[in-house]
Design an enzyme around this catalytic site. Structure first.
Site, PDB file in Angstrom:
ATOM      1  N   PHE A 143       0.841  -1.220   0.157  1.00  0.00           N
ATOM      2  CA  PHE A 143       0.126  -0.251  -0.022  1.00  0.00           C
ATOM      3  C   PHE A 143       0.923   1.309  -0.086  1.00  0.00           C
ATOM      4  O   PHE A 143       1.919   1.304   0.672  1.00  0.00           O
ATOM      5  CB  PHE A 143      -0.883   0.249   1.354  1.00  0.00           C
ATOM      6  CG  PHE A 143      -1.856  -1.295   1.498  1.00  0.00           C
ATOM      7  CD1 PHE A 143      -2.920  -0.983   0.896  1.00  0.00           C
ATOM      8  CD2 PHE A 143      -1.432  -2.205   2.114  1.00  0.00           C
ATOM      9  CE1 PHE A 143      -4.019  -2.231   1.242  1.00  0.00           C
ATOM     10  CE2 PHE A 143      -2.425  -3.348   2.253  1.00  0.00           C
ATOM     11  CZ  PHE A 143      -3.522  -3.230   1.957  1.00  0.00           C
ATOM     12  N   ASP A 144       0.516   2.202  -0.842  1.00  0.00           N
ATOM     13  CA  ASP A 144       0.759   3.634  -0.285  1.00  0.00           C
ATOM     14  C   ASP A 144       0.361   4.026   0.876  1.00  0.00           C
ATOM     15  O   ASP A 144      -0.698   3.469   1.352  1.00  0.00           O
ATOM     16  CB  ASP A 144       0.378   4.524  -1.544  1.00  0.00           C
ATOM     17  CG  ASP A 144       0.758   5.869  -1.584  1.00  0.00           C
ATOM     18  OD1 ASP A 144       2.114   6.128  -0.963  1.00  0.00           O
ATOM     19  OD2 ASP A 144       0.239   6.937  -1.942  1.00  0.00           O
TER      20      ASP A 144
END
Length: 299
Positions: free
Chosen positions: A160-161
Site C-alpha cells: 500500500f501507499d
C-alpha cells in the site's frame, strides 16, 4: 441456513480484473453491444486468459484449502448480462476456482451491490464503479490492464501507499498547497496524533484479522511503500501502533522509485492513489489506483 459474509474476508472482483477481457471490451467500446454479444457467443467455449487480478485471487482461495476452513469469499461482479456470461463461468470451472457467487448486472454499475455482500475489497477495470464504491466507503481499486508478471512467491504479498490510501489525504493536501518542507514539519509536529483512516484502511484491518486466523503459517505479508522520508515516517509508525496494526515491511523512499522496491518485494497487488506511481508499478507487479472521491466511512 443464511450465510453471514462478515465471517469471511470478502473480495468482489470484476470479470475484466480477473480475466483478460480487453479484446472483448474493445469490441464493445468500438462496435457496440450487439457486436459484443455476438463475439461472446462465438467464443463461449474459449477459455479466457488470466487477468491482472487472477494470481491474487488464486492465492486467496488457496488459503481456504490450506487451512481446511473457509476464510475468504470471492464474488465475481460483472457488467455482463446472464446471456453473455457463460464464457466467464466456463473459465472459472477450467481454472478450478472455488467461486460460486456471481453478480451479473446487465450493464448497470456494480457498486450498488457491495453492501449486500459486505465486501472488504472491490477490484474493477471500470473507473465509475470504483469511484462509486469508494464514495460509499468500500475499499476499491481501479486495476491496470493485464500484463504477464513473474511473481516469485506462493505467499500473498500486498503493498500500500500511505497518504490518500491507508491514511486520509489531509497531510498530502498540505504538501500540495505549501510544499515538502511544510509537509514534513506538519508530520513531525503531529507525530503523536494518529492520522485518519483512508480508503484502504478497512481492507488492512481485515487482512490483519486474516493473518491472525492463519497464525504461524506466513501465508500473507503486507508492506507500506511511501515517498515519505524517515522523519515524516514516524507518524506512520505511531499511527499503526494506535490502530493496533502490524505491517510486515515499511519502505520510506524519500522520492525513490516505488516500482523497483515493489518488484523486489514481489507484490501480488499494489495500491496507490497516483498514476505517476501506480502506472510504472503496474509494469512489474499487479497494481490498482485508489481514485480520489468524497470518501465516506465504511461501517
Amino acid at each position: 441456513m443464511s450465510v453471514s459474509f462478515h465471517d469471511y474476508l470478502v473480495i468482489g472482483i470484476s470479470s475484466r480484473a480477473l480475466f483478460d477481457l480487453e479484446e472483448a471490451n474493445e469490441i464493445f467500446e468500438t462496435q457496440g453491444l450487439d457486436a459484443y454479444r455476438e463475439y461472446q457467443f462465438a467464443h463461449e467455449e474459449d477459455i479466457l486468459k488470466p487477468g491482472s487480478g487472477f494470481p491474487l485471487i488464486k492465492k486467496f482461495l488457496d488459503i481456504n484449502a490450506k487451512m481446511n476452513k473457509k476464510l475468504v469469499e470471492v464474488i465475481v461482479m460483472s457488467r455482463n448480462s446472464a446471456e453473455t456470461s457463460l464464457r466467464i463461468i466456463n473459465s472459472l470451472e477450467h481454472y478450478d476456482l472455488d467461486i460460486g457467487r456471481m453478480v451479473m448486472s446487465g450493464g448497470e454499475n456494480i457498486s450498488r451491490y457491495l453492501k449486500a455482500f459486505d465486501v472488504d475489497l472491490f477490484l474493477s477495470a471500470n473507473a465509475k464503479d470504483v469511484e462509486l464504491a469508494i464514495e460509499d466507503g468500500y475499499p476499491a481499486g481501479l486495476i491496470y490492464p493485464h500484463a504477464k508478471y513473474d511473481l516469485p512467491s506462493d505467499q500473498i504479498r500486498i503493498a500500500f501507499d500511505a497518504d490518500a490510501v491507508l491514511f486520509s489525504d489531509q497531510s498530502e493536501q498540505i504538501y500540495k498547497a505549501k510544499g515538502l518542507d511544510a509537509f514534513v514539519a506538519n508530520e513531525i509536529k503531529n507525530q503523536d496524533t494518529a492520522m485518519e483512516q483512508g480508503p484502504m484502511a478497512h481492507f488492512l484491518f481485515r487482512l490483519a484479522q486474516l493473518q491472525k486466523a492463519c497464525a504461524n503459517t506466513h501465508y500473507l505479508r503486507t508492506a507500506i511503500v511511501t515517498a515519505r522520508d524517515k522523519n515524516a515516517g514516524i507518524r506512520v509508525i505511531k499511527t499503526l501502533r494506535q490502530w493496533h496494526i502490524i505491517v510486515d515491511e515499511i519502505f520510506f523512499l524519500q522520492g525513490a522509485k516505488k516500482a523497483d522496491i515493489l518488484a523486489s518485494f514481489g507484490a501480488d497487488i499494489f495500491f496507490d492513489d497516483q498514476d505517476i506511481h501506480a502506472g510504472p508499478a503496474s509494469e512489474v507487479v499487479p497494481s490498482a489506483r485508489v481514485l480520489p472521491t468524497n470518501n465516506k466511512e465504511k461501517t
